[in-house]
Design a protein around this motif. Sequence first.
Motif, PDB file in Angstrom:
ATOM      1  N   UNK A   6       0.787  -1.129  -0.122  1.00 51.08           N
ATOM      2  CA  UNK A   6       0.016  -0.005  -0.027  1.00 51.08           C
ATOM      3  C   UNK A   6       1.039   1.166   0.055  1.00 51.08           C
ATOM      4  N   UNK A   7       0.490   2.552  -0.839  1.00 46.17           N
ATOM      5  CA  UNK A   7       1.153   3.475  -0.689  1.00 46.17           C
ATOM      6  C   UNK A   7       0.089   4.496  -1.014  1.00 46.17           C
ATOM      7  N   UNK A   8       0.658   5.774  -0.849  1.00 49.56           N
ATOM      8  CA  UNK A   8      -0.068   7.219  -1.112  1.00 49.56           C
ATOM      9  C   UNK A   8      -0.573   7.764   0.059  1.00 49.56           C
ATOM     10  N   UNK A   9      -0.138   7.381   1.255  1.00 50.58           N
ATOM     11  CA  UNK A   9      -0.598   8.030   2.457  1.00 50.58           C
ATOM     12  C   UNK A   9      -0.014   9.255   2.646  1.00 50.58           C
ATOM     13  N   UNK A  10      -0.098   9.979   3.902  1.00 50.65           N
ATOM     14  CA  UNK A  10       0.278  11.197   4.155  1.00 50.65           C
ATOM     15  C   UNK A  10      -0.426  12.266   5.202  1.00 50.65           C
ATOM     16  N   UNK A  11       0.014  13.381   5.197  1.00 48.54           N
ATOM     17  CA  UNK A  11      -0.495  14.218   6.069  1.00 48.54           C
ATOM     18  C   UNK A  11      -1.379  15.291   5.392  1.00 48.54           C
ATOM     19  N   UNK A  12      -2.596  15.380   5.576  1.00 53.11           N
ATOM     20  CA  UNK A  12      -3.551  16.197   4.992  1.00 53.11           C
ATOM     21  C   UNK A  12      -4.343  17.113   5.664  1.00 53.11           C
ATOM     22  N   UNK A 111     -12.747  -9.163   5.227  1.00 52.70           N
ATOM     23  CA  UNK A 111     -11.430  -9.375   4.585  1.00 52.70           C
ATOM     24  C   UNK A 111     -10.999 -10.678   4.752  1.00 52.70           C
ATOM     25  N   UNK A 112      -9.895 -11.234   3.868  1.00 53.47           N
ATOM     26  CA  UNK A 112      -9.474 -12.265   4.180  1.00 53.47           C
ATOM     27  C   UNK A 112      -8.039 -12.613   4.733  1.00 53.47           C
ATOM     28  N   UNK A 113      -7.688 -11.320   5.163  1.00 56.27           N
ATOM     29  CA  UNK A 113      -6.279 -11.318   5.594  1.00 56.27           C
ATOM     30  C   UNK A 113      -5.230 -10.892   4.656  1.00 56.27           C
ATOM     31  N   UNK A 114      -4.060 -11.334   4.854  1.00 55.83           N
ATOM     32  CA  UNK A 114      -3.057 -10.978   3.686  1.00 55.83           C
ATOM     33  C   UNK A 114      -2.740  -9.628   3.289  1.00 55.83           C
ATOM     34  N   UNK A 115      -2.966  -8.499   4.450  1.00 61.16           N
ATOM     35  CA  UNK A 115      -2.605  -7.244   4.285  1.00 61.16           C
ATOM     36  C   UNK A 115      -1.177  -6.948   3.950  1.00 61.16           C
ATOM     37  N   UNK A 116      -0.699  -6.016   3.350  1.00 58.31           N
ATOM     38  CA  UNK A 116       0.423  -5.419   3.261  1.00 58.31           C
ATOM     39  C   UNK A 116       0.900  -5.017   4.739  1.00 58.31           C
ATOM     40  N   UNK A 117       1.887  -4.004   4.647  1.00 56.76           N
ATOM     41  CA  UNK A 117       2.486  -3.044   5.624  1.00 56.76           C
ATOM     42  C   UNK A 117       1.426  -1.857   6.065  1.00 56.76           C
ATOM     43  N   UNK A 118       0.648  -1.527   4.962  1.00 54.02           N
ATOM     44  CA  UNK A 118      -0.251  -0.441   5.352  1.00 54.02           C
ATOM     45  C   UNK A 118       0.479   0.972   5.088  1.00 54.02           C
ATOM     46  N   UNK A 119      -0.307   1.913   4.853  1.00 50.90           N
ATOM     47  CA  UNK A 119       0.057   3.175   4.606  1.00 50.90           C
ATOM     48  C   UNK A 119      -0.741   4.283   5.786  1.00 50.90           C
ATOM     49  N   UNK A 120      -0.112   5.216   6.194  1.00 51.50           N
ATOM     50  CA  UNK A 120      -0.749   5.871   7.126  1.00 51.50           C
ATOM     51  C   UNK A 120      -1.178   7.307   6.506  1.00 51.50           C
ATOM     52  N   UNK A 121      -2.536   7.750   6.901  1.00 55.43           N
ATOM     53  CA  UNK A 121      -3.271   8.647   6.824  1.00 55.43           C
ATOM     54  C   UNK A 121      -3.458   9.507   7.764  1.00 55.43           C
ATOM     55  N   UNK A 122      -2.968  10.689   7.997  1.00 58.20           N
ATOM     56  CA  UNK A 122      -3.417  11.444   9.114  1.00 58.20           C
ATOM     57  C   UNK A 122      -3.930  13.012   8.328  1.00 58.20           C
ATOM     58  N   UNK A 123      -5.305  13.107   9.193  1.00 50.58           N
ATOM     59  CA  UNK A 123      -6.168  14.272   8.522  1.00 50.58           C
ATOM     60  C   UNK A 123      -6.008  15.248   9.701  1.00 50.58           C
ATOM     61  N   UNK A 124      -5.241  16.377   9.702  1.00 49.04           N
ATOM     62  CA  UNK A 124      -5.374  17.357  10.840  1.00 49.04           C
ATOM     63  C   UNK A 124      -4.775  18.650  10.182  1.00 49.04           C
ATOM     64  N   UNK A 125      -5.403  19.759  10.969  1.00 47.38           N
ATOM     65  CA  UNK A 125      -5.062  20.970  10.709  1.00 47.38           C
ATOM     66  C   UNK A 125      -3.929  21.472  11.091  1.00 47.38           C
TER      67      UNK A 125
END
Length: 125
Positions: A6-12, A111-125
Amino acid sequence: QLKLVESGGGLVQPGGSLRLSCKASEINLGNFAIGWFRQAPGKGAEGISCISIYGGNTNYKSSVQGRFTISRDNFQNTVDLQMNNLKSEDTAIYYCGPVKTESSYSCTLSGLGSWGQGTQVIVSS
């Protein structure tokens, strides 16, 4: 076991947008209905969206309906999640993975499991 990234997360800021991507390098994602899941701090994981094998059927958790859009490109072997009008409660680690399905034309948020490492999303002002 699937190997998903997974990719594309971030602070927004609230109201902003992000596009998450789920990629697989060693398996054909086109053989699976795929879902996106998230786990917020201190909470359990929840399924928020899924897409059927051929992409013709999608489902969304009510809290993201109308703001998130799931799509897939079986040629590129990716499943994306476009997230618009993000809210602070969307803050979480996001994962993708295969989901339970009754046919090639449906999907569920289970879900059936087998997730990746994940991508963090932070929504904050």
